[in-house]
Design an enzyme around this catalytic site. Structure first.
Site, PDB file in Angstrom:
ATOM      1  N   THR A 192      87.995  31.934  13.518  1.00 35.29           N
ATOM      2  CA  THR A 192      89.328  31.741  12.926  1.00 35.29           C
ATOM      3  C   THR A 192      89.994  33.093  12.703  1.00 35.29           C
ATOM      4  OG1 THR A 192      90.532  30.584  11.183  1.00 35.29           O
ATOM      5  CG2 THR A 192      88.486  31.630  10.510  1.00 35.29           C
ATOM      6  N   ASN A 193      91.071  33.112  11.949  1.00 31.44           N
ATOM      7  CA  ASN A 193      91.761  34.382  11.673  1.00 31.44           C
ATOM      8  C   ASN A 193      92.114  34.432  10.192  1.00 31.44           C
ATOM      9  OD1 ASN A 193      94.470  33.122  11.278  1.00 31.44           O
ATOM     10  ND2 ASN A 193      94.154  32.541  13.418  1.00 31.44           N
ATOM     11  N   ARG A 194      92.788  35.492   9.790  1.00 30.78           N
ATOM     12  CA  ARG A 194      92.998  35.724   8.353  1.00 30.78           C
ATOM     13  C   ARG A 194      94.226  35.009   7.783  1.00 30.78           C
ATOM     14  NH1 ARG A 194      89.711  39.570   6.441  1.00 30.78           N
ATOM     15  NH2 ARG A 194      88.839  41.082   7.917  1.00 30.78           N
TER      16      ARG A 194
END
Ligand code: CTP
Length: 400
Positions: A206-208
């Site tokens: 995933t990402n932030r």
């Protein structure tokens, strides 16, 4: 324009200033609002229900029990776009702070997600009492809007702070809280959060992205009268007025939630940080440490914003976000053209205080003719406001 068609519950409580609520009612109705007056027993000692019934959009309601509906408070609370209480006595302020429901008005105030505007009016000593002030502070911290009283003549010939604000001031506050209503009747779809791509049954790539900017956009669109669908990967409190929330995880889920309904929306804002790659094959069980895993094969996800651009119905406004760390404006402009967008919000996610996880953001909004607006570091809600100002400006542009 702001008040046209908006459903407003006007709560009137028992203070000498109740007679001024008649003027508030008249002004709201004249401005096009649908006003449902709710009078407490105390209010009826100061002013007659018949006066309000004659002026408002529906007859006065005074009790939890005298209506055809057995649950008038939930009907009123759920249907309201806003509840304004004028005058608000120390009692109703205290009841709302403590969640005490004992009559139709207090029950309605608890049974609503609509914004609430309180217009206190009382004697100076009561107004300045720490208990009243503390109650108001707590209510303000919960998002209740307070229109403070003015200085002036009070009941019994006294003079001081505590006089109900002028009806014009109250109506202006209601307009401000309701927002410009320039997205009324429009369907707006917003995506929020970072997508999650499964590696196995317990791990994801995933990402932030926190989804905060997407939620702020949803809150702003609802505030401006839109019917909002929020497609989200994160579990945050649903902003007031947002009609539909669809929870998704992966890019494919998000695509499935967005693409089939895209054409029926007037505005689409793709604020989600969609993964560009996903594991080519997700394991159908937890990969054990002992199995070893030296690399993960990735494959590109499908860029469905490109599909939305190609299939865009005439009149729809399609907005993308560009999270960049280098050559921010050039990259964003390139995405605007490539994805056939109407606007792109360029976000330098490496700038201090901006982008992922922060409560603040700094963006450049770009349209087909170049930069529309540069928004310096500010709250994400303010950024959302600028984005929808740009959307509305595009919609209102004369067609050539
Ligand atoms: N987007 C999308 N589907 C994808 C990837 C991106 O719909 N598979 C959307 C995002 O929601 C965003 C816009 O496209 O509104 C731009 O996303 P971004 O990641 O900045 O751009 P990319 O096209 O993925 O380019 P790059 O990763 O090279 O910067």
């Amino acid at each position: 324009m702001v008040l046209r068609g908006r459903r407003i519950v006007l709560g009137v409580t028992g203070g000498i200033a109740a007679y001024k609520a008649v003027e508030v009612c008249r002004r709201l109705v004249d401005a096009g609002a649908h006003v449902s007056p709710v009078l407490t027993d105390g209010a009826q000692r100061f002013v007659g229900a018949a006066t309000f019934s004659a002026l408002a959009s529906e007859p006065v309601q005074t009790s939890l029990w005298d209506e055809v509906s057995p649950i008038p408070h939930t009907r009123l609370g759920q249907n309201a776009d806003l509840i304004v209480v004028a005058p608000a006595t120390a009692k109703v302020i205290s009841d709302l702070r403590t969640g005490r429901s004992h009559d139709l008005l207090t029950a309605t105030l608890l049974a609503t997600r609509a914004p609430v505007v309180l217009c206190p009016a009382m004697h100076t000593e009561m107004w300045e009492h720490p208990a009243v002030q503390e109650n108001l502070e707590v209510l303000a911290s919960r998002g209740v809007h307070i229109v403070p009283p003015e200085e002036g003549r009070l009941a019994g010939g006294d003079v001081g702070a505590g006089r109900l604000a002028d009806p014009a001031t109250i109506v202006a506050a209601v307009e401000r809280v309701l927002g410009p209503n320039d997205l009324a009747g429009q369907k707006v779809l917003i995506t929020a959060g970072g997508t999650r791509e499964a590696i196995d049954t317990v791990r994801v790539l995933t990402n932030r992205s926190s989804g905060k900017q997407g939620y702020a956009l949803a809150a702003e669109a609802a505030h401006r009268g839109a019917q909002v669908t929020l497609v989200t990967t994160v579990d945050r409190p649903v902003p007031p007025g947002v009609a539909t929330v669809v929870e998704v995880a992966s890019t494919a889920d998000m695509q499935e939630a967005v693409v089939p309904v895209a054409a029926e929306h007037d505005v689409i804002v793709m604020a989600a940080a969609v993964a560009d790659f996903r594991p080519a094959k997700a394991a159908d069980r937890k990969i054990k440490k002992a199995d070893g895993l030296s690399s993960i094969d990735l494959e590109p996800t499908h860029d469905f914003l490109v599909d939305l651009g190609v299939a865009k119905p005439s009149g729809q406004v399609l907005v993308g976000f560009a999270a960049e760390t280098d050559d921010v404006l050039d990259n964003a402009q390139d995405k605007l053209c490539r994805k056939e967008l109407d606007l792109i919000v360029a976000n330098d996610v490496s700038a201090p205080g901006a982008g992922f996880e922060h409560d603040t953001n700094a963006v450049v909004i770009i349209g087909p003719d170049g930069v529309v607006q540069t928004v310096e570091l500010t709250g994400k809600r303010q950024v959302a406001r600028a984005v929808f100002d740009a959307v509305v400006a595009l919609q209102q542009r004369p067609t050539s």
